[in-house]
Design a protein around this motif. Structure first.
Motif, PDB file in Angstrom:
ATOM      1  N   LEU B  18     -10.215   6.420  15.432  1.00  0.00           N
ATOM      2  CA  LEU B  18      -9.076   6.029  14.462  1.00  0.00           C
ATOM      3  C   LEU B  18      -9.020   4.583  14.173  1.00  0.00           C
ATOM      4  O   LEU B  18      -8.853   4.244  12.846  1.00  0.00           O
ATOM      5  CB  LEU B  18      -7.478   6.379  15.025  1.00  0.00           C
ATOM      6  N   GLU B  21     -12.316   4.029  12.040  1.00  0.00           N
ATOM      7  CA  GLU B  21     -12.172   4.266  10.476  1.00  0.00           C
ATOM      8  C   GLU B  21     -11.112   3.785   9.680  1.00  0.00           C
ATOM      9  O   GLU B  21     -10.472   4.112   8.592  1.00  0.00           O
ATOM     10  CB  GLU B  21     -11.959   6.009  10.390  1.00  0.00           C
ATOM     11  N   TYR B  23      -7.758   3.882  10.121  1.00  0.00           N
ATOM     12  CA  TYR B  23      -6.562   4.599  10.035  1.00  0.00           C
ATOM     13  C   TYR B  23      -5.453   3.864  10.723  1.00  0.00           C
ATOM     14  O   TYR B  23      -4.133   3.661  10.304  1.00  0.00           O
ATOM     15  CB  TYR B  23      -6.668   6.227  10.695  1.00  0.00           C
ATOM     16  N   LEU B  24      -5.775   3.199  12.035  1.00  0.00           N
ATOM     17  CA  LEU B  24      -4.953   2.301  12.508  1.00  0.00           C
ATOM     18  C   LEU B  24      -5.353   1.110  12.634  1.00  0.00           C
ATOM     19  O   LEU B  24      -6.689   0.795  12.721  1.00  0.00           O
ATOM     20  CB  LEU B  24      -4.723   2.935  13.956  1.00  0.00           C
ATOM     21  N   SER B  86       4.473   0.696   6.676  1.00  0.00           N
ATOM     22  CA  SER B  86       2.986   0.981   7.293  1.00  0.00           C
ATOM     23  C   SER B  86       2.323   0.085   7.819  1.00  0.00           C
ATOM     24  O   SER B  86       1.573   0.365   9.070  1.00  0.00           O
ATOM     25  CB  SER B  86       2.009   1.761   5.975  1.00  0.00           C
ATOM     26  N   ALA B  91      -0.484   1.364  10.051  1.00  0.00           N
ATOM     27  CA  ALA B  91      -1.183   2.577   9.300  1.00  0.00           C
ATOM     28  C   ALA B  91      -2.074   1.573   8.189  1.00  0.00           C
ATOM     29  O   ALA B  91      -1.651   1.672   7.042  1.00  0.00           O
ATOM     30  CB  ALA B  91      -0.254   3.364   8.955  1.00  0.00           C
ATOM     31  N   ARG B  93      -4.850   1.974   6.202  1.00  0.00           N
ATOM     32  CA  ARG B  93      -5.066   2.751   5.183  1.00  0.00           C
ATOM     33  C   ARG B  93      -4.199   3.012   4.069  1.00  0.00           C
ATOM     34  O   ARG B  93      -3.938   2.770   2.830  1.00  0.00           O
ATOM     35  CB  ARG B  93      -6.013   3.893   5.177  1.00  0.00           C
ATOM     36  N   GLU B 123      -3.519   9.152   1.766  1.00  0.00           N
ATOM     37  CA  GLU B 123      -3.574   8.454   3.035  1.00  0.00           C
ATOM     38  C   GLU B 123      -2.729   8.698   4.071  1.00  0.00           C
ATOM     39  O   GLU B 123      -2.904   8.736   5.169  1.00  0.00           O
ATOM     40  CB  GLU B 123      -3.662   6.876   2.696  1.00  0.00           C
ATOM     41  N   TYR B 124      -1.334   8.842   3.584  1.00  0.00           N
ATOM     42  CA  TYR B 124      -0.072   9.191   4.439  1.00  0.00           C
ATOM     43  C   TYR B 124      -0.289  10.280   5.179  1.00  0.00           C
ATOM     44  O   TYR B 124      -0.284  10.207   6.427  1.00  0.00           O
ATOM     45  CB  TYR B 124       1.194   9.241   3.695  1.00  0.00           C
ATOM     46  N   LEU B 126      -3.224  12.149   5.620  1.00  0.00           N
ATOM     47  CA  LEU B 126      -4.011  12.029   6.696  1.00  0.00           C
ATOM     48  C   LEU B 126      -3.787  11.320   8.082  1.00  0.00           C
ATOM     49  O   LEU B 126      -3.908  11.982   9.113  1.00  0.00           O
ATOM     50  CB  LEU B 126      -5.261  10.987   6.254  1.00  0.00           C
ATOM     51  N   VAL B 127      -3.306  10.099   7.860  1.00  0.00           N
ATOM     52  CA  VAL B 127      -2.494   9.319   9.066  1.00  0.00           C
ATOM     53  C   VAL B 127      -1.722  10.182   9.905  1.00  0.00           C
ATOM     54  O   VAL B 127      -1.644   9.910  11.191  1.00  0.00           O
ATOM     55  CB  VAL B 127      -2.335   7.990   8.723  1.00  0.00           C
ATOM     56  N   LYS B 130      -3.522  12.635  11.805  1.00  0.00           N
ATOM     57  CA  LYS B 130      -4.147  12.025  12.813  1.00  0.00           C
ATOM     58  C   LYS B 130      -3.091  11.480  14.171  1.00  0.00           C
ATOM     59  O   LYS B 130      -3.584  11.824  15.146  1.00  0.00           O
ATOM     60  CB  LYS B 130      -4.854  10.476  12.479  1.00  0.00           C
TER      61      LYS B 130
END
Lengths: 178, 151
Positions: B18, B21, B23-24, B86, B91, B93, B123-124, B126-127, B130
Motif C-alpha cells: 500500500l 503504490e 495508496y498510503l 485525505s 490517503a 492518491r 481513487e477513493y 480503491l483506498v 484497501k
C-alpha cells in the motif's frame, strides 16, 4: 482526591471532523486536556467573548474566572465563516484574551499567509498534516508563556511537499511554490 | 503459532504494498503510532470518519456539478475539504487527485471537473477497499492470538 498537577488545556478549532479527531488524539497523547470546536465563533463563545458586550465587560468575566481557561489555542486557517486568521485577529485585539498563545494550522504552505499570521501575533504556523513532533513543540509555548518573539519567528516550520524524513527539526528551507 | 506468523507476514506484505503504490503515505503511519491499549481502535475510528465525510462530500460534488449553473466556489470548497481529510489520514492518491481537481475548479471548467470527480471517486473507492482489507487482516491476526506489529 486533590490534583497534584493540572493538565495544560488546549482549545482546538477546526471545521474538519477528521482533523479534530486527529488533533485531539495528538494533544491527549502529549498529556493535554483538549476542547475541540468546529468554528471560530464557537471558540470565541467558549472563551467568553460574546461579540456584543463591551470589551471591559468581557475582561471582567475572564479575569473573574467565569470563562473557560485555556493555555493554547490551535486553529485551522481555512474555515467557512470566520477564518483562523480572523479568529486570531479577534483574539489579539481582545484585552482579556490576547495573552493566550495562538498557533495556526494550514494545509497550504504559503509564505505571505505565514508572515501575515505571525505579524498578527501567532506563535507558530504548522503545515498540515500535523504530526506528533509538531504538537510536542507546542508545549514549550504553553509552558513558557509568551516566549521570545524572535526565536519563534525564526523557528516556524516550512515543509516541502514531499515528505522529508529529516524534517523533524525546524529548518529554514524555502517552500515549494504551489 | 505458525498461523500467527503467517498472518503477520501477510499483513506486513500487504501494508508495504500500500505504501509502495502510494495508496498510503507517512501520515497513516503517524496515525498508527497514536494507537495504543488505551485507544486500540483509533485508526479504525478516524478512517471511518473519513469514509463518512468523503461519501458526503462526493455526493454533494456530484449534485453540484450536475446543476444547470455550477457553483464553482462550492465545488472548490468541498474538494479542499476532501483534500484536507485525505491528507490527514495519509490517503495520498486521493489527495493528489484533489489537487488536480482544484485546478479545473479555478478554470471553472465543468467538463474537466466532472472528469476529475470521476478520478477522485476511483481513487477513493480503491483506498477504501484497501483499508477495509487491511483492517480485516488485522482482525484475523488478533483473533488468531497475534498482535499488530508496531510500524
Amino acid at each position: 482526591m486533590p490534583q497534584t498537577k493540572e493538565l495544560l488545556h488546549v482549545l482546538a478549532v477546526d471545521d474538519s471532523l477528521v482533523d479534530r479527531k486527529v488533533i485531539e488524539r495528538l494533544l491527549k497523547i502529549s498529556s493535554c486536556k483538549v476542547t475541540a470546536v468546529e468554528s471560530g465563533s464557537s471558540a470565541l463563545q467558549y472563551l467568553g467573548l460574546d461579540g456584543e458586550k463591551s470589551s471591559s465587560v468581557e475582561f471582567d468575566r475572564v479575569s473573574q474566572g467565569l470563562c473557560n481557561q485555556v493555555n493554547l489555542i490551535i486553529t485551522d486557517y481555512s474555515m467557512p465563516g470566520m477564518s483562523g486568521y480572523q479568529l486570531l485577529k479577534k483574539l489579539k485585539t481582545s484585552s482579556a484574551l490576547r495573552k493566550i498563545p495562538v498557533v495556526i494550522m494550514s494545509s497550504e504552505n504559503i509564505m505571505s499567509r505565514i508572515d501575515r499570521c505571525l505579524e498578527q501575533g501567532a506563535e507558530d504556523f504548522l503545515v498540515k498534516p500535523v504530526k506528533l513532533s509538531d504538537v510536542e513543540r507546542l508545549k514549550d509555548y504553553m509552558l513558557k508563556g509568551q516566549g521570545e518573539d524572535d526565536k519563534v519567528k525564526a523557528a516556524y516550520k516550512r515543509k516541502l511537499q514531499e515528505d522529508d524524513p529529516s524534517s523533524q527539526s525546524l529548518s529554514k528551507r524555502p517552500p515549494l511554490v504551489n | 503459532m505458525a498461523a500467527v506468523i503467517q498472518l503477520q507476514r501477510q499483513l506486513l506484505d500487504y501494508t508495504t504494498s500500500l505504501y509502495n503504490e502510494a495508496y498510503l503515505d507517512g501520515q497513516f503511519t503517524q496515525l498508527q503510532q497514536l494507537q495504543d491499549e488505551s485507544n486500540p481502535d483509533f485508526v479504525v475510528e478516524v478512517v471511518s470518519l473519513f469514509f463518512e465525510d468523503s461519501q458526503r462530500l462526493l455526493d454533494d460534488l456530484t449534485a453540484t456539478l450536475n446543476q444547470q449553473v455550477v457553483d464553482f466556489k462550492r465545488v472548490d470548497a468541498h474538494v479542499h475539504q476532501l483534500k484536507g481529510s485525505s491528507s490527514s489520514i495519509g490517503a495520498q492518491r486521493v489527495q493528489r487527485a484533489c489537487i488536480v481537481f482544484r485546478n479545473y475548479c479555478e478554470q471553472q471548467n465543468t467538463e474537466g471537473c466532472l472528469k476529475c470527480l470521476q478520478q477522485v471517486k476511483n481513487e477513493y473507492y480503491l483506498v477504501k477497499n484497501k483499508l477495509e482489507t487491511l483492517f480485516k487482516l488485522e482482525q484475523q491476526l488478533v483473533a488468531a492470538g497475534g498482535s499488530i506489529p508496531m510500524q
